[in-house]
Structures are given as C-alpha cells and as structure tokens.
Design a protein around this motif. Sequence first.
Motif: not given
Length: 312
Positions: A27-56
Amino acid sequence: MISWARRLRERGIVGINQRNAEFIMPYNPRKHFPLVDDKLRTKKLAIDNGIAVPELYSTVEIEHDVHTMLDTLKHYNSFVIKPNNGSGGNGVLVIGNRIGSHFTKASGAIVSGQQIQRHTSNILSGMYSLGGVPDTAIIEYRVESDPFFDSISYQGVPDIRVIVFRGMPVASMLRLPTRDSDGKANLHQGAIGVGIDIGTGVTRSGVRANDMTKVHPDTLQPIDGLQLPYWETIMTLAARCSELVGLNYIGVDIVIDRSKGPLVLELNARPGLNVQLATGRGLLFNLRAVEAMDNIPARAEDRVALAREKLG
C-alpha cells in the motif's frame, strides 16, 4: 494448551513482519517514502495544502552555518532543533527558555550555546539520520502544550499518534511525557502511551514500558476517561495527510498548541505497533475492515465520519 502465537492472532495483533508484508509494501509506493522521511518536504507540502504545522524558523545545512546559528537564535527564546531525516524522536532538542547566554531544556536542564552548536554538528554528521547519512538541522517553533494536558503530562508536549489506512483513521494513542522521558513524548524513552477510542476521542488506560497504568506516574492524575479537545479536527488532519503524501498506511503525529490548536508534527511511513499495547486492541480487525471496503469516500471529513461509525 493454546500457543501464544494463536492467542495473538485471535486478538488481532499485528507483528512487524505482517505489517511490512501485508500493509506497508502493498500500500505504500516506495517512490513516495522521501515525502515523509524528509521532514522539510513534508512541512512544505502541508503548508501548500493548508495543513497547519509548526512554523519553520531556519535550517542549518553545512558546518559553516553552525558557527553563525547563535545569531539566528538570538531572535527566539524557545525553539526546537531536530534532524530533517531523523526517526523515533532521536536527536530532537527542545529549548524552553533563555537565561542570559544559556538556555533551558523542556526538562529544566541548562545548556550552553556551545552545547547547542555541538548538538547541531552531530545532526549534520548524520548521527540521528536514517542510514547515518549527512543531514540538515531544522529549527522551528516550539509548541506550547494546551492547558488540557497540564495535570497529566510532565513538562514536555504530549502528542497524538493516529494510524491511517487507505485514508481512514484506524487507531490512535496519546503519548504523555514523563520525568524518565526527559519531557519528551517518546515511548522508548519512558513516555506513557494512552489508548484513545477513535469514535469518541475518549482516553483509555495507558501503558508504560510493559506495565498498564491509569494514572500519570509524576502527576498522579488519572489518564483514562478523558475527552480530548479538537477530536474531529485531529482526525480530519490525520485523514488529509494520507492523500498529501500518496501513502496508504502511515502514522500521523499531531500536537495541540496552547494558542494555535492542532498542528501536524510529522508523518511516518513505517509507524510502530505500540498503539496496540496502548489501546489494548489488535490493529488487524480495523485494517481488515477497511481493506474490505469497496468505496472509500473522497472527502477526508466523510472518511472520518465512516471511521468513527464503523471502527470506534
């Protein structure tokens, strides 16, 4: 005599091998793992999609930046420094206040600017990263815990782990810092895992190491039967994170800030299985129920409503 293996199967307990073979790999395509293993990428994705995260606040990427980072930190009395590619809460330094040229950790221990720089250098060297590869240090807003937790948590900030499968929350626990965990919500370091009924958001009894408990060992306050605030929002945030990173089996860690409300702290593509101890219920029952569903609602709010109705 019934074997332990059979007893575990009857209770729906999922082991690491089964989790990996039947839920993470399919159920977890390996090509998408970097999106969660890399916290900066996760944070930027969340911000772009209106999901609240701690400020960088800032990042430290090379050793040269370590020598100047104290100039950046002079603008903040409290902050968190953590590895971009870390796991299990390792390498996270929480600074709660400033005393002259020194700082205090969430536990009250005093650290110097030089100790902070040394810790940051260790992050860059890959000491806390997945695979030990060179890393980036993230400096971000320090969450201030909601008053709801004042009597049931020791110093640090509790977080809520939600296991999400096919976009639907299937299990959740509250992780409460203790004196032994140095004010961190890390079960491996001594925090308490408290089961949560996903249908209602009401806490159950907790587990510390391998022992069940209904009170916090430091505050001596009951931890079961409590109605968590913002439960609908928390569940919806968790459900939205699945579609955010294109993974169908994830752990979502959410904190409740005193002034900002629920914030997504990080995501995990290989969430641990301690939630089963905390809730006293195997994951397999809810995972199989969701797996058998032919039609999963597109809207996160509808998925949450279905989960609360069918899986609570």
